[in-house]
Design an enzyme around this catalytic site. Structure first.
Site, mmCIF file in Angstrom:
data_model
loop_
_atom_site.group_PDB
_atom_site.id
_atom_site.type_symbol
_atom_site.label_atom_id
_atom_site.label_comp_id
_atom_site.label_asym_id
_atom_site.label_seq_id
_atom_site.Cartn_x
_atom_site.Cartn_y
_atom_site.Cartn_z
ATOM 1 N N PHE A 212 0.967 -1.019 0.079
ATOM 2 C CA PHE A 212 -0.056 -0.034 -0.044
ATOM 3 C C PHE A 212 0.959 1.202 0.045
ATOM 4 O O PHE A 212 1.708 1.482 0.580
ATOM 5 C CB PHE A 212 -0.839 0.128 1.137
ATOM 6 C CG PHE A 212 -1.841 -1.128 1.590
ATOM 7 C CD1 PHE A 212 -3.065 -1.041 0.950
ATOM 8 C CD2 PHE A 212 -1.416 -2.320 2.144
ATOM 9 C CE1 PHE A 212 -3.969 -2.190 1.360
ATOM 10 C CE2 PHE A 212 -2.225 -3.253 2.576
ATOM 11 C CZ PHE A 212 -3.624 -3.130 2.083
ATOM 12 N N ASP A 213 0.484 2.211 -0.780
ATOM 13 C CA ASP A 213 1.182 3.452 -0.305
ATOM 14 C C ASP A 213 0.218 4.200 0.915
ATOM 15 O O ASP A 213 -0.856 3.464 1.197
ATOM 16 C CB ASP A 213 0.550 4.476 -1.947
ATOM 17 C CG ASP A 213 1.080 5.924 -1.582
ATOM 18 O OD1 ASP A 213 1.924 6.144 -1.089
ATOM 19 O OD2 ASP A 213 0.281 6.749 -2.313
ATOM 20 N N GLY A 214 0.869 5.157 1.418
ATOM 21 C CA GLY A 214 0.198 5.750 2.557
ATOM 22 C C GLY A 214 -0.806 6.906 2.143
ATOM 23 O O GLY A 214 -2.018 6.725 2.352
ATOM 24 N N PHE A 329 -1.138 -0.681 -4.181
ATOM 25 C CA PHE A 329 -2.141 0.401 -4.456
ATOM 26 C C PHE A 329 -1.406 1.786 -4.422
ATOM 27 O O PHE A 329 -0.598 1.919 -3.082
ATOM 28 C CB PHE A 329 -3.237 0.130 -3.294
ATOM 29 C CG PHE A 329 -4.025 -1.229 -3.490
ATOM 30 C CD1 PHE A 329 -5.020 -1.069 -4.278
ATOM 31 C CD2 PHE A 329 -3.814 -2.267 -2.413
ATOM 32 C CE1 PHE A 329 -5.949 -2.461 -4.064
ATOM 33 C CE2 PHE A 329 -4.648 -3.309 -2.699
ATOM 34 C CZ PHE A 329 -5.771 -3.320 -3.453
ATOM 35 N N ASP A 331 -2.144 6.111 -5.376
ATOM 36 C CA ASP A 331 -3.207 7.041 -5.845
ATOM 37 C C ASP A 331 -2.352 7.944 -6.970
ATOM 38 O O ASP A 331 -3.343 8.659 -7.568
ATOM 39 C CB ASP A 331 -3.649 7.984 -4.728
ATOM 40 C CG ASP A 331 -2.594 8.950 -4.180
ATOM 41 O OD1 ASP A 331 -2.767 10.253 -4.036
ATOM 42 O OD2 ASP A 331 -1.505 8.341 -3.810
#
Length: 361
Positions: A212-214, A329, A331
């Protein structure tokens, strides 16, 4: 009637009573279905109840490679597309970007069923597609060819599947259609657009690996807004001033929470070192300047992340090659594209301020 005061009629059923009655009816339906299926002998595990399951809805173009079929649809229309699918219904579809992720989910399920044979808290994969039902035979044949356990299908015949995602109590929706994903995000459902990697890399068969990105993925885009609008120095200052204030949650926080719940089920059976789920935080933040707030936020949520990598602006692609996640993932599309180039299956989460900048670019 005119002149009457607003208010609830004590003799009218209240919303809470209606919801409770609907829940009781649903429980009766499940009990009746279970009684019926208990009389049938099968080695295949039955799908869990949606309220207990972690439901992952996957589109057909995310699960399988349908690039050629999509071209036929766009160039020749829906009738030729359906005809082509029917003529080729015994030709197995090749894996798509979500395929190995789904395989890894099923491996976790198999391990859970060994340890907790009567427990329904596990993944339930639903094929959620706007394909027409006539295409279903090819999809079923391909699913059976690969030995996937996907029992629930939702084929909407060209209509948007988003309303069904809520009905299925969906925890995560993966699609190759960015417009549908945007619609799902706006409906409050954790969603991402899948992109195929440009290179083939081996994936773990024994451990689900999720990266995951943060900001704007696990967390809100609050801090990212400051970077975009006020610059990096103001961002560092803001993060240090607010180090002990947890970040608000982002769209994928719930899915990390779901993974954490399942990990704890393995830990409870003394399987921590042999856990088939591993999670990674891969963030462009720098540890010294803005990492403490991230770690304290996760701690405040009661969540663990197995590995945290603070890259201080360095490209994520080379690190992801080392991690080899089944899905990553992020954004921001430039991180997704960088991951793709080096062979990582990446999923774009269209959430937060980065989308405004991406569209204007």
């Amino acid at each position: 009637a005119p002149g009457t005061m607003s208010g609830s009629d004590p003799e009218q059923p209240q919303p809470g009573d209606i919801a409770e009655a609907q829940l009781q009816d649903a429980e009766k339906d499940w009990a009746a279905a279970k009684a019926f299926y208990d009389n049938l002998v099968s080695k295949r595990p039955r799908p869990p109840k949606p309220q207990h399951a972690i439901t992952v809805a996957v589109s057909s173009r995310a699960l399988f490679d349908l690039v050629e079929e999509r071209r036929i649809y766009e160039e020749h229309g829906v009738e030729k597309y359906v005809e082509y699918q029917q003529l080729n219904e015994n030709v197995t579809l090749k894996p798509g970007p979500a395929f190995y992720f789904v395989k890894a989910l099923e491996h976790v399920n198999a391990r859970l069923l060994e340890l907790y044979p009567d427990d329904e808290e596990r993944f339930d994969i639903v094929l959620m597609t706007n394909n027409h039902a006539q295409v279903g035979v090819r999809l079923i044949n391909s699913i059976n060819h690969y030995g996937l356990t996907i029992e629930r299908f939702c084929m909407t015949g060209g209509k948007s599947p988003i309303g069904y995602l809520t009905a299925y109590l969906t925890n995560l929706y993966l699609s190759a259609d960015s417009e549908k994903v945007q619609e799902a995000i706006e409906a409050g459902i954790a969603s991402a657009t899948m992109f195929t990697a440009n290179k083939d890399v081996p994936y773990s068969d024994t451990q689900l690996r999720v990266a995951f990105d943060g900001d704007a993925v696990l967390f809100s885009d609050e801090s990212e807004q400051i970077v975009k609008e006020q610059g990096l120095d103001r961002f560092f200052e803001h993060e240090q001033l607010n180090e002990n204030k947890p970040l608000a949650q982002g769209p994928l926080k719930g899915f990390l929470e779901d993974l954490g719940k399942l990990q704890k089920k393995f830990y409870a059976k003394n399987e921590r070192l042999n856990c088939p789920i591993r999670t990674f935080l891969v963030t462009a933040r720098s540890a010294a300047s803005s990492g403490a707030r991230v770690l304290k936020t996760l701690r405040s949520w009661g969540l663990e992340i197995d590995e945290a990598l603070f890259l201080a602006g360095a490209p994520k692609g080379p690190i992801l090659v080392k991690i080899r996640p089944h899905i990553f993932f992020d954004d921001q599309m430039f991180h997704v594209e960088g991951a793709q180039k080096l062979g990582t299956i990446a999923a774009h989460v269209p959430y937060g301020v980065a989308q405004k900048y991406h569209k204007s670019a």
